[in-house]
Design a protein around this motif. Structure first.
Motif, PDB file in Angstrom:
ATOM      1  N   ASN A 161     -11.416  -0.235   3.661  1.00 45.98           N
ATOM      2  CA  ASN A 161     -11.684   0.493   4.891  1.00 45.98           C
ATOM      3  C   ASN A 161     -13.168   0.465   5.240  1.00 45.98           C
ATOM      4  O   ASN A 161     -13.540   0.264   6.391  1.00 45.98           O
ATOM      5  N   PRO A 220      -4.078   2.455   6.417  1.00 44.87           N
ATOM      6  CA  PRO A 220      -3.298   2.599   5.194  1.00 44.87           C
ATOM      7  C   PRO A 220      -3.159   1.321   4.388  1.00 44.87           C
ATOM      8  O   PRO A 220      -2.917   1.366   3.193  1.00 44.87           O
ATOM      9  N   HIS A 221      -3.324   0.163   5.043  1.00 41.77           N
ATOM     10  CA  HIS A 221      -3.104  -1.108   4.343  1.00 41.77           C
ATOM     11  C   HIS A 221      -4.364  -1.607   3.661  1.00 41.77           C
ATOM     12  O   HIS A 221      -4.362  -2.683   3.086  1.00 41.77           O
ATOM     13  N   ARG A 222      -5.439  -0.836   3.747  1.00 40.79           N
ATOM     14  CA  ARG A 222      -6.680  -1.229   3.087  1.00 40.79           C
ATOM     15  C   ARG A 222      -7.064  -0.169   2.064  1.00 40.79           C
ATOM     16  O   ARG A 222      -6.870   1.021   2.300  1.00 40.79           O
ATOM     17  N   THR A 223      -7.656  -0.617   0.960  1.00 37.87           N
ATOM     18  CA  THR A 223      -8.165   0.328  -0.024  1.00 37.87           C
ATOM     19  C   THR A 223      -9.341   1.090   0.567  1.00 37.87           C
ATOM     20  O   THR A 223      -9.801   0.787   1.672  1.00 37.87           O
ATOM     21  N   GLN A 263      -8.565   2.421  -4.542  1.00 38.22           N
ATOM     22  CA  GLN A 263      -7.355   3.190  -4.240  1.00 38.22           C
ATOM     23  C   GLN A 263      -6.979   3.054  -2.771  1.00 38.22           C
ATOM     24  O   GLN A 263      -7.843   3.002  -1.901  1.00 38.22           O
ATOM     25  N   TYR A 264      -5.673   3.005  -2.519  1.00 30.76           N
ATOM     26  CA  TYR A 264      -5.216   3.077  -1.144  1.00 30.76           C
ATOM     27  C   TYR A 264      -5.292   4.521  -0.661  1.00 30.76           C
ATOM     28  O   TYR A 264      -5.173   5.445  -1.467  1.00 30.76           O
ATOM     29  N   HIS A 279       0.814  -1.215   0.000  1.00 24.30           N
ATOM     30  CA  HIS A 279       0.000   0.000   0.000  1.00 24.30           C
ATOM     31  C   HIS A 279       0.848   1.265   0.000  1.00 24.30           C
ATOM     32  O   HIS A 279       0.339   2.349  -0.193  1.00 24.30           O
TER      33      HIS A 279
END
Lengths: 220, 268
Positions: free
Chosen positions: B114, B107-110, B149-150, A217
């Motif tokens: 989220n 932040p680690h999920r699109t 999108q991230y 990410h």
């Protein structure tokens, strides 16, 4: 200096088998150590003081004494408690405890570095402490701690050589055996050294794969 | 549940951080469907008040009731406060959405990741169902095309709208907004306020801590002015903002509106 090729040809299958032992002992100790380290890190961040003290005492004890002493001690002390541990069980236990203490500090730093608001966001949606840990805190911190933990893993591969002293048939134990039987220290040491190096490279490569995954990410 | 039970009821709320007393006796009710704006200088305790409503902060004294049920504490047999179980607190929090100043997206999920996370983990919905809800909520905040999108690829305004969608996905009965436009570039504030205005029009119960006086004037049913950990004044926006009774309110508004001349604080 020339190496005895005949001897090398004779001993290398033994060393390959010993490398496998070294590899799985290290991997298992790393895995147990990570769980132990995570629990210790969480305990050190707990609001409950007794838990913090116990966790701190454990880290202090392990960090303050040589691994060699710990390995010997557990192996020698267990019989006094009517506990006969096979060398490999005793060895993996010692190594796991050792990894746990060091990993706990890496993980504690990682957890602390996760933005408090990201954890609050999870809690505010009704996620429990453990759900938040598993789904938010650990994945975010993984991006931060993977390089340090890979480093730790490469260390474990070599620290596991100390288990040779309690007769665990891993790489260094076999090397000493060959030295004693054939008096060929150079061949045995070079071969075991190369094996450690190869294992280390495999772990480092694995670490890079994991790192790419957990920082996906962050890349553009 | 009867209609006259307030969505939020705050009784005798005190909150101290060490020796610092941030809230010094707050009593407040929010009716169902009401939009309440809380204004006041920084350090007045308005964010702390908001965070006590979903128990992100534990009140030092007093109680908060959400739809008539105490949150975080139970009332013991002798009328004392007893810490409630974590499971019950988590269950209650599902019904209260909160949006933060710093967005706090993971932040680690699109964007979609989220929004659906709590649907999967807390509500345990099947993935397809969660994605369906997630896409609908992203569309609602105008970000359908940003689903994959991230957060690092989104602007502040977009991130904040994803955060709103994430809270809305749980179908909360109450939404709390904690200075949600304060971290945004001025040109991005409007898109977030637009979403909030729509939400108010849809009848959502909202408690909005804000510096956006224009928004408060236009959207709020009631405005509360806080200073020094107490509610100084409350009433309809026209009164509190247009014709404040208290000196402290007047001084605060004069300061804020003066700042607004350069376009930083007054925005509709």
């Amino acid at each position: 200096m020339t190496l005895d090729r005949e001897l090398l040809a004779e001993i290398w299958p033994l060393f390959v088998r010993a490398s496998v032992t070294t590899a799985w002992i290290s991997a298992l100790s790393m895995a147990i150590g990570l769980v132990l380290g995570l629990l210790t890190a969480l305990a050190r961040l707990s609001p409950w003081r007794p838990l913090r003290l116990v966790a701190r005492g454990y880290v202090e004890l392990i960090r303050g004494t040589p691994l060699l002493v710990q390995v010997y001690f557990l192996y020698a002390a267990a019989p006094y408690y009517h506990l006969t541990l096979p060398p490999i069980v005793s060895g993996v236990t010692s190594l796991s405890l050792y990894v746990g203490a060091y990993a706990s500090e890496i993980l504690r730093a990682g957890i602390t570095a996760v933005h408090k608001g990201q954890i609050e966001a999870a809690r505010s949606l009704g996620m429990s402490y453990w759900q938040t840990l598993r789904r938010v805190t650990i994945p975010i911190m993984a991006a931060l701690v993977t390089p340090a933990l890979t480093n730790e893993f490469t260390g474990v591969l070599k620290w596991s050589s100390i288990l040779s002293l309690i007769t665990v048939p891993e790489l260094t134990y076999r090397a000493y055996q060959v030295i004693a039987e054939s008096y060929a220290p150079i061949e045995a040491l070079v071969l075991s050294g190369l094996m450690y190096w190869a294992l280390t490279d495999i772990v480092a490569w694995g670490g890079r794969v994991v790192e790419r995954r957990v920082t996906r990410h962050l890349s553009p | 549940m009867t209609a006259d039970v307030p969505a939020v009821k705050v009784v005798g709320l005190h909150k101290s951080f060490g020796s610092l007393e941030v809230l010094r006796g707050i009593d407040l009710e929010v009716r169902r469907g009401e939009v309440l704006c809380v204004i006041g200088p920084s350090g007045s305790g308005k964010s702390t008040l908001l965070r006590c409503i979903n128990f992100l902060e534990e009140p030092t004294r007093g109680m908060v009731y959400v739809n008539g049920e105490p949150i975080g504490f139970r009332e013991g047999p002798d009328g004392s406060r007893v810490r409630d179980s974590a499971a019950r607190l988590n269950a209650m929090r599902q019904r209260i959405g909160i949006v933060f100043q710093a967005y706090n997206l993971w932040p680690h999920r699109t964007a979609l990741g989220n929004v659906i996370e709590a649907l999967l983990v807390v509500r345990k919905l099947p993935r397809e169902r969660a994605i369906e809800i997630g896409r609908r909520q992203l569309a609602r905040v105008g970000l359908a095309e940003k689903a994959d999108q991230y957060p690092s690829r989104l602007s502040g305004g977009q991130q904040q709208r994803v955060a709103i969608a994430r809270a809305l996905a749980m179908e909360p009965e109450i939404m709390l907004f904690d200075e949600v436009t304060s971290a945004l570039d001025p040109e991005l504030v409007g898109e977030v306020l637009k979403v909030m205005r729509q939400l108010a029009a849809d009848g959502m119960t909202m408690v909005v801590v804000t510096h956006e006086m224009g928004f408060a004037r236009e959207v709020a049913d009631r405005v509360v002015f806080m200073d020094g950990g107490v509610i100084v004044e409350e009433g309809p926006p026209d009164e509190v903002l247009g014709n404040p009774r208290h000196d402290r309110t007047r001084r605060f508004l004069a300061r804020v509106l003066a700042k607004g001349d350069d376009g930083s604080s007054v925005r509709g």
